[in-house]
Structure formats: structure tokens, C-alpha cells
Write a protein that holds these residues in place. Structure first.
Motif, PDB file in Angstrom:
ATOM      1  N   ARG A 116     -47.042  59.655  -6.237  1.00  0.00           N
ATOM      2  CA  ARG A 116     -46.404  58.543  -5.522  1.00  0.00           C
ATOM      3  C   ARG A 116     -46.863  58.510  -4.065  1.00  0.00           C
ATOM      4  O   ARG A 116     -47.108  57.445  -3.506  1.00  0.00           O
ATOM      5  CB  ARG A 116     -44.888  58.682  -5.604  1.00  0.00           C
ATOM      6  N   SER A 117     -47.039  59.668  -3.461  1.00  0.00           N
ATOM      7  CA  SER A 117     -47.440  59.747  -2.056  1.00  0.00           C
ATOM      8  C   SER A 117     -48.931  59.441  -1.850  1.00  0.00           C
ATOM      9  O   SER A 117     -49.300  58.714  -0.932  1.00  0.00           O
ATOM     10  CB  SER A 117     -47.128  61.151  -1.521  1.00  0.00           C
ATOM     11  N   GLU A 118     -49.764  60.023  -2.703  1.00  0.00           N
ATOM     12  CA  GLU A 118     -51.216  59.968  -2.485  1.00  0.00           C
ATOM     13  C   GLU A 118     -51.942  58.952  -3.355  1.00  0.00           C
ATOM     14  O   GLU A 118     -53.128  58.705  -3.148  1.00  0.00           O
ATOM     15  CB  GLU A 118     -51.829  61.360  -2.704  1.00  0.00           C
ATOM     16  N   GLY A 119     -51.256  58.413  -4.367  1.00  0.00           N
ATOM     17  CA  GLY A 119     -51.888  57.433  -5.238  1.00  0.00           C
ATOM     18  C   GLY A 119     -52.816  58.042  -6.275  1.00  0.00           C
ATOM     19  O   GLY A 119     -53.552  57.335  -6.958  1.00  0.00           O
ATOM     20  N   ILE A 120     -52.787  59.359  -6.391  1.00  0.00           N
ATOM     21  CA  ILE A 120     -53.626  60.081  -7.351  1.00  0.00           C
ATOM     22  C   ILE A 120     -52.887  61.368  -7.694  1.00  0.00           C
ATOM     23  O   ILE A 120     -52.198  61.935  -6.841  1.00  0.00           O
ATOM     24  CB  ILE A 120     -55.033  60.356  -6.746  1.00  0.00           C
ATOM     25  N   ASN A 121     -53.038  61.845  -8.936  1.00  0.00           N
ATOM     26  CA  ASN A 121     -52.319  63.071  -9.300  1.00  0.00           C
ATOM     27  C   ASN A 121     -53.009  64.281  -8.653  1.00  0.00           C
ATOM     28  O   ASN A 121     -54.181  64.216  -8.288  1.00  0.00           O
ATOM     29  CB  ASN A 121     -52.157  63.200 -10.819  1.00  0.00           C
ATOM     30  N   PRO A 122     -52.276  65.382  -8.482  1.00  0.00           N
ATOM     31  CA  PRO A 122     -52.839  66.530  -7.761  1.00  0.00           C
ATOM     32  C   PRO A 122     -54.060  67.143  -8.436  1.00  0.00           C
ATOM     33  O   PRO A 122     -54.968  67.623  -7.746  1.00  0.00           O
ATOM     34  CB  PRO A 122     -51.684  67.533  -7.676  1.00  0.00           C
TER      35      PRO A 122
END
Length: 147
Positions: A116-122
Motif C-alpha cells: 500500500r505504501s510503495e505500490g509494489i510488494n516487498p
């Protein structure tokens, strides 16, 4: 009386400089941010932070948001994501280890908030970082990759 109102010159409007009131004092803001950063991997309650500042929970929350632009929970979350990004990029810790180290209750919650924060999964973010580091290392000095 109506005659006086018609002939009275309007008072000149002088804007009053906005005071930044309602926020935490600089000392309290430093104290609470330091406390948060020292205990980022722990469970942090807003009530504890408010007590450290000798304020009620609601007054602390309003003052913190006034000072930082973020609620205490959002500021903590942002710091945890920042730490997680550093750990993802510079260590070989698993995402589960990173999620617990950064104070998330579990990996699923961490992945949800990170995405949600970065727009990509970790995991995908880590792959991008690793590829970026490898391409920087493999280039001869002075040479830049073409885009």
C-alpha cells in the motif's frame, strides 16, 4: 445609528500572522520521536507516547499531527517501512524476519502495508533493488547504462 454605519469608514484589514499553536513543543517532539525509533520493533501504544509527553491521549494525538502532519500511527508506520526497506536492501534477512524486526505483527500485515505504501510488494521491491545493485556493480567505471 444607521447614519453612523453608512458613513463609517471600514477598518483597514490587517491579516494576523498565523501562529503555529497546538503542536508539540520541540523538546516533546524530539523525545517522542526518539522513543518511537528506539522501540520501533516493539508494540507501541499511543497512550505510552502520550504519557511520555505528560499529555492525554487525544491531546497528544492532535498535537503530534499538528507538528508532523501525520497521526502517531501513520508516522510509526512510515518509520517501520523505511527501516524495512533498509533491511530488505542491505541484508539477506527473510521477509518474515524483517517484518518482526520492524514491529509488524506478521509477514502478511507487513506485505499489505508495504504494498500500500510503495505500490509494489516487498519481494518484488527486493528483486528490483538486487537487479539495480548488480547492474551498478557490473558496469565499468565511468560507463552508464543506457535507458
Amino acid at each position: 445609528m444607521a447614519h453612523v454605519q453608512q458613513n463609517a469608514a471600514p477598518a483597514p484589514f490587517t491579516p494576523v500572522p498565523k501562529k503555529s499553536t497546538g503542536g508539540l513543543s520541540p523538546q516533546r517532539e524530539r523525545l517522542v520521536k526518539q522513543l518511537i525509533l528506539e522501540r520501533l520493533g516493539d508494540s507501541l501504544e499511543v497512550t505510552e507516547l502520550a504519557q511520555a509527553c505528560a499529555l492525554s491521549r487525544s491531546h497528544f494525538s492532535r498535537a503530534f499531527k499538528c507538528s508532523t502532519g501525520l497521526s502517531p500511527q501513520d508516522w510509526i508506520r512510515r518509520q517501520r517501512i523505511t527501516l524495512a526497506k533498509q533491511l530488505i536492501q542491505y541484508t539477506d534477512m527473510s521477509l518474515t524476519q524483517i517484518s518482526l524486526e520492524c514491529g509488524f505483527c506478521d509477514q502478511a500485515h507487513f506485505c499489505h502495508l508495504f504494498t500500500r505504501s510503495e505500490g509494489i510488494n516487498p519481494f518484488a521491491w527486493r528483486c528490483q533493488m538486487v537487479r539495480g545493485l548488480k547492474s551498478k556493480r557490473s558496469q565499468p567505471s565511468g560507463m552508464h547504462a543506457s535507458v
